[in-house]
Design an enzyme around this catalytic site. Structure first.
Site, PDB file in Angstrom:
ATOM      1  N   LYS A   1      16.497  20.293  40.412  1.00 12.86           N
ATOM      2  CA  LYS A   1      16.162  20.318  41.845  1.00 12.86           C
ATOM      3  C   LYS A   1      15.633  18.966  42.310  1.00 12.86           C
ATOM      4  O   LYS A   1      15.988  18.485  43.382  1.00 12.86           O
ATOM      5  CB  LYS A   1      15.133  21.423  42.117  1.00 12.86           C
ATOM      6  CG  LYS A   1      15.601  22.816  41.770  1.00 12.86           C
ATOM      7  CD  LYS A   1      14.579  23.866  42.130  1.00 12.86           C
ATOM      8  CE  LYS A   1      13.320  23.759  41.281  1.00 12.86           C
ATOM      9  NZ  LYS A   1      13.577  24.027  39.847  1.00 12.86           N
TER      10      LYS A   1
ATOM     11  N   ARG B   1       7.873  30.182  45.940  1.00 12.42           N
ATOM     12  CA  ARG B   1       8.064  30.668  44.580  1.00 12.42           C
ATOM     13  C   ARG B   1       7.924  32.183  44.484  1.00 12.42           C
ATOM     14  O   ARG B   1       8.212  32.751  43.438  1.00 12.42           O
ATOM     15  CB  ARG B   1       7.049  30.003  43.649  1.00 12.42           C
ATOM     16  CG  ARG B   1       7.265  28.501  43.514  1.00 12.42           C
ATOM     17  CD  ARG B   1       6.279  27.902  42.538  1.00 12.42           C
ATOM     18  NE  ARG B   1       6.520  26.470  42.369  1.00 12.42           N
ATOM     19  CZ  ARG B   1       5.813  25.668  41.590  1.00 12.42           C
ATOM     20  NH1 ARG B   1       4.793  26.182  40.907  1.00 12.42           N
ATOM     21  NH2 ARG B   1       6.100  24.389  41.489  1.00 12.42           N
TER      22      ARG B   1
ATOM     23  N   ARG C   1      13.361  15.852  26.811  1.00 13.48           N
ATOM     24  CA  ARG C   1      12.889  14.778  27.688  1.00 13.48           C
ATOM     25  C   ARG C   1      11.788  13.973  26.995  1.00 13.48           C
ATOM     26  O   ARG C   1      10.934  14.513  26.306  1.00 13.48           O
ATOM     27  CB  ARG C   1      12.361  15.396  28.989  1.00 13.48           C
ATOM     28  CG  ARG C   1      11.972  14.408  30.054  1.00 13.48           C
ATOM     29  CD  ARG C   1      11.855  15.110  31.398  1.00 13.48           C
ATOM     30  NE  ARG C   1      10.970  16.260  31.351  1.00 13.48           N
ATOM     31  CZ  ARG C   1      10.877  17.158  32.331  1.00 13.48           C
ATOM     32  NH1 ARG C   1      11.645  17.052  33.388  1.00 13.48           N
ATOM     33  NH2 ARG C   1      10.035  18.172  32.232  1.00 13.48           N
TER      34      ARG C   1
ATOM     35  N   ARG D   1       6.031  15.261  26.309  1.00 13.36           N
ATOM     36  CA  ARG D   1       4.850  15.834  26.942  1.00 13.36           C
ATOM     37  C   ARG D   1       4.576  17.222  26.368  1.00 13.36           C
ATOM     38  O   ARG D   1       5.491  17.949  25.978  1.00 13.36           O
ATOM     39  CB  ARG D   1       5.039  15.931  28.454  1.00 13.36           C
ATOM     40  CG  ARG D   1       5.191  14.597  29.139  1.00 13.36           C
ATOM     41  CD  ARG D   1       5.110  14.732  30.647  1.00 13.36           C
ATOM     42  NE  ARG D   1       5.964  15.799  31.158  1.00 13.36           N
ATOM     43  CZ  ARG D   1       6.185  16.024  32.443  1.00 13.36           C
ATOM     44  NH1 ARG D   1       5.606  15.262  33.342  1.00 13.36           N
ATOM     45  NH2 ARG D   1       6.977  16.997  32.831  1.00 13.36           N
TER      46      ARG D   1
ATOM     47  N   ARG E   1       7.704  29.273  31.356  1.00 12.12           N
ATOM     48  CA  ARG E   1       8.040  28.936  32.735  1.00 12.12           C
ATOM     49  C   ARG E   1       9.269  29.717  33.205  1.00 12.12           C
ATOM     50  O   ARG E   1       9.362  30.123  34.365  1.00 12.12           O
ATOM     51  CB  ARG E   1       8.286  27.435  32.865  1.00 12.12           C
ATOM     52  CG  ARG E   1       7.028  26.595  32.731  1.00 12.12           C
ATOM     53  CD  ARG E   1       7.341  25.126  32.655  1.00 12.12           C
ATOM     54  NE  ARG E   1       8.062  24.659  33.837  1.00 12.12           N
ATOM     55  CZ  ARG E   1       8.650  23.466  33.918  1.00 12.12           C
ATOM     56  NH1 ARG E   1       8.586  22.631  32.892  1.00 12.12           N
ATOM     57  NH2 ARG E   1       9.275  23.107  35.016  1.00 12.12           N
TER      58      ARG E   1
END
Length: 405
Positions: free
Chosen positions: A200, A275, A314, A348, A359
């Site tokens: 997004k 959300r 990532r 991270r 999530r």
């Protein structure tokens, strides 16, 4: 009983504590990114602070100059004179330890009379020793600043090249018939939906240039309000400091103020909200206050396995968090070296497989029903999030053009 620390060890520890205090100051004042701090200095017409130099200061790579430190503190914490003087004293203490280190003792060309140790001068050796130490200090500082300028120039050159490549790709897309049809609309108010890792944020950056409307990211909006000290920002910070969740009304107040600006007259792209079904109803009321409505919810669709692959792969640069690599899709130049600045790359904590799965579960429980609500209204367009960035952007533009007709 442990042995006392040497002068170099004392300086290194003081430098680490100095950098940690800078990081704490940044977090306490809304955690602006290195790039935001650099841009704020340039916008105010003050001394430019490159993102890489700011990162080095906050990671304890080297002690910045006092002028650099005080300007950085001003950018983060404002003009409070007490804060400024406290940091001036802190910097002076670290510099004092730095001067005592062996790296700042100068070997003379030949020994001087009445010196106990030939080859090195002590701090009390007289005027010549003082001049030599100061000269060495000037040379060392010049080297540090030259290295910082070189690193900043390299990073800026890389950003210019990437921007030129993106502009070239964007120009090729902008002439498509789908884009031409979209540009004939009076306005477009679009919600970006999709599970974690769907892209997004990336697609929002491309679509805002193509459609000519601003992108509103709720996380960025919250940090902006905290940094500027707005009433909503101060309330959000107070709630976070207490360890509580920020309630919907605070976000809506921030968004209400954002939608009052003139740049959203032709529409906007909204990322990060709603959300939940309740937030979508509050959003409808908020937009309706100005006589408008949400036109469409653009849903980028990927599987949970793909989300885990994208996010867990990532890697973030420790020197500049805006530099991002991916072990599969954008491999670094080495196993752990950033392609842009050579900094160390790390994963991270919130990019772990376990966190991504949690999530995803939150998405399925709360946001997927929100997407279904827009679908029931005939306002939902679903686009595959697979493929290159350009391929997904082209599909999104075509889908928007087909929806608006």
């Amino acid at each position: 009983m442990s042995a006392p620390m040497g002068p170099d060890e004392g300086y290194e520890r003081a430098l680490r504590e100095f950098a940690a205090a800078l990081v704490d100051l940044r977090i306490d004042h809304g955690a602006p990114t290195y790039k935001q701090l650099s841009q704020a200095a340039q916008t105010a017409g003050r001394t430019s602070r490159s993102s890489s130099a700011i990162s080095e200061a906050m990671n304890g790579v080297r002690l910045p100059s006092m002028e650099f430190t005080l300007e950085l503190v001003r950018q983060i914490a404002g003009r409070d004179p007490q804060v400024r003087e406290a940091w001036r004293e802190r910097w002076t203490q670290v510099r004092r330890l730095q001067r005592r280190g062996t790296g700042y003792r100068v070997r003379p060309e030949r020994s001087l009379p009445n010196h106990g140790q030939q080859g090195f001068e002590s701090p009390s050796d007289g005027p010549r020793s003082v001049v030599l130490r100061e000269a060495a200090e000037i040379v060392a500082q010049a080297r540090v600043e030259a290295e910082a300028l070189l690193a900043a120039a390299r990073a800026q050159a890389g950003e210019i090249v990437r921007a030129a490549e993106e502009a070239k790709k964007s120009a090729a897309r902008d002439i498509s018939p789908a884009v031409a049809r979209l540009m004939t609309r009076e306005s477009m108010r679009i919600i970006l939906l999709g599970p974690p890792g769907a892209g997004k944020g990336t697609q929002g950056m491309y679509l805002k240039r193509i459609l000519g409307v601003p992108k509103i990211q709720i996380g960025d909006l919250m940090r902006e309000n905290i940094s500027q000290g707005t009433s909503s920002g101060l309330l959000a910070k107070q709630i976070m400091d207490q360890g509580d969740l920020i309630h919907d009304g605070v976000f809506m107040d921030m968004l209400r103020n954002r939608l009052s600006r003139g740049d959203v007259s032709d529409g906007f792209l909204l990322d990060g909200l709603p959300r939940t079904v309740e937030q979508s109803q509050m959003l409808d009321s908020l937009v309706g206050e100005r006589g408008h409505k949400i036109d469409i919810a653009l849903h980028l669709d990927i599987s949970r396995d793909e989300a885990v692959r994208r996010i867990s792969g990532r890697r973030i640069c420790t020197k500049d968090s805006s530099h991002v690599a991916h072990v599969l899709y954008a491999p670094p130049q080495g196993y752990d070296a950033c392609r842009v600045c050579g900094g160390e790359l790390v994963a991270r904590a919130d990019d772990s497989r376990h966190v991504v799965k949690n999530r995803w579960a939150v998405w399925e429980a709360y946001t997927e029903p929100t997407a279904a609500l827009y679908g029931a209204r005939g306002q939902l367009v679903k686009v595959s999030g697979y493929g290159s960035v350009d391929e997904v952007t082209e599909r999104a533009v075509d889908a928007l053009a087909a929806f608006f007709g």
